[in-house]
Write an enzyme that holds these catalytic residues in place. Structure first.
Site, PDB file in Angstrom:
ATOM      1  N   GLU A  43      -5.178 -37.803-103.150  1.00  9.97           N
ATOM      2  CA  GLU A  43      -4.745 -37.566-101.771  1.00  9.97           C
ATOM      3  C   GLU A  43      -4.038 -38.801-101.223  1.00  9.97           C
ATOM      4  OE1 GLU A  43      -7.941 -36.754 -99.076  1.00  9.97           O
ATOM      5  OE2 GLU A  43      -6.610 -36.596 -97.333  1.00  9.97           O
ATOM      6  N   GLU A 179      -3.753 -31.156 -92.591  1.00 10.69           N
ATOM      7  CA  GLU A 179      -4.294 -31.011 -93.944  1.00 10.69           C
ATOM      8  C   GLU A 179      -3.300 -30.095 -94.650  1.00 10.69           C
ATOM      9  OE1 GLU A 179      -6.911 -32.522 -95.205  1.00 10.69           O
ATOM     10  OE2 GLU A 179      -8.172 -33.116 -93.505  1.00 10.69           O
TER      11      GLU A 179
HETATM   12 ZN   LIG Z   1      -8.112 -36.975 -96.044  1.00 10.47          ZN
END
Ligand SMILES: [Zn+2]
Length: 217
Positions: A43, A179
């Site tokens: 990520e 997200e």
């Molecule tokens: Zn995160």
């Protein structure tokens, strides 16, 4: 202010990032390592790449873009420092880029907006309304640019409101999180690993910020 979530170095600085910081209504870890795809694409690498692509687009449009971190420090910053950075830079708006690490069956993106938090050193009441406007724009523009569906495992029609994120509780600059997808879902992971898709993600983010900054109400 673009805030690339996490830091590629966090995983080797666990003591530093596990330190508790005050987010107004609770105490929370300074930062976390973030998630990764099953193949090991992190990520932290994802958020840095998408943020840099968004910066290039926004800079070309005449915006001044600052980062909370640009892969230029060994770990962090902590979430409270990330929140302060936008005010310190006199930013008009701030956006945190993340990707989720949810059960593999779930897919899609969602936008997280600040709930009003007035507790301890947190008072984000002034940013709730403009952040909501930004959140709606981001949901629309990110979906238009990427074709990514709204998350089917969390939030409602791609929108969530939370009071447990230091980055939103402590911000005094209008701010949302995105997200971009679920890195544990095979289809989302495939898209997020593709540089061409990341360029589209960056375009969606840049388009939302452009719309926000050029349509003040
Ligand atoms: Zn995160």
């Amino acid at each position: 202010m673009l805030d690339p979530g996490h830091n590629p170095g966090n995983s080797s600085h666990t003591a530093e990032i596990n330190r508790q910081v005050d987010i107004g209504n609770a105490r929370k870890e300074c930062d976390t390592t973030g998630t990764e795809t099953d193949a090991g694409y992190t990520e932290a690498d994802y958020t840095l790449d998408v943020s840099r692509r968004a910066r290039a687009i926004l800079t070309a449009r005449g915006a001044t873009v600052a980062f909370t971190q640009d892969g230029d420090r060994p770990w962090g910053p902590c979430i409270d420092e990330r929140a302060r950075a936008a005010a310190d830079a006199h930013a008009d708006v701030a956006l945190s880029v993340h990707a989720d690490g949810a059960p593999a069956s779930g897919s899609g993106f969602h936008v997280i907006m600040p709930a009003k938090v007035v507790a301890g050193k947190a008072d984000n009441s002034a940013i709730v309304e403009p952040s909501h406007r930004l959140g709606l724009l981001l949901r629309e523009r990110f979906h238009a640019a990427t074709g990514e569906p709204f998350a089917d495992y969390i939030a409602e029609n791609g929108l969530d409101t939370r009071s447990d994120l230091g980055g939103l509780n402590l911000s005094t600059v209008p701010k949302v999180f995105i997200e971009c997808g679920n890195m544990r879902n095979p289809a989302d992971a495939k898209r997020m690993t593709d540089p061409q898709w990341r360029q589209k993600a960056a375009e969606g983010i840049a388009d939302a910020l452009t719309a926000y900054l050029t349509s003040r109400d």
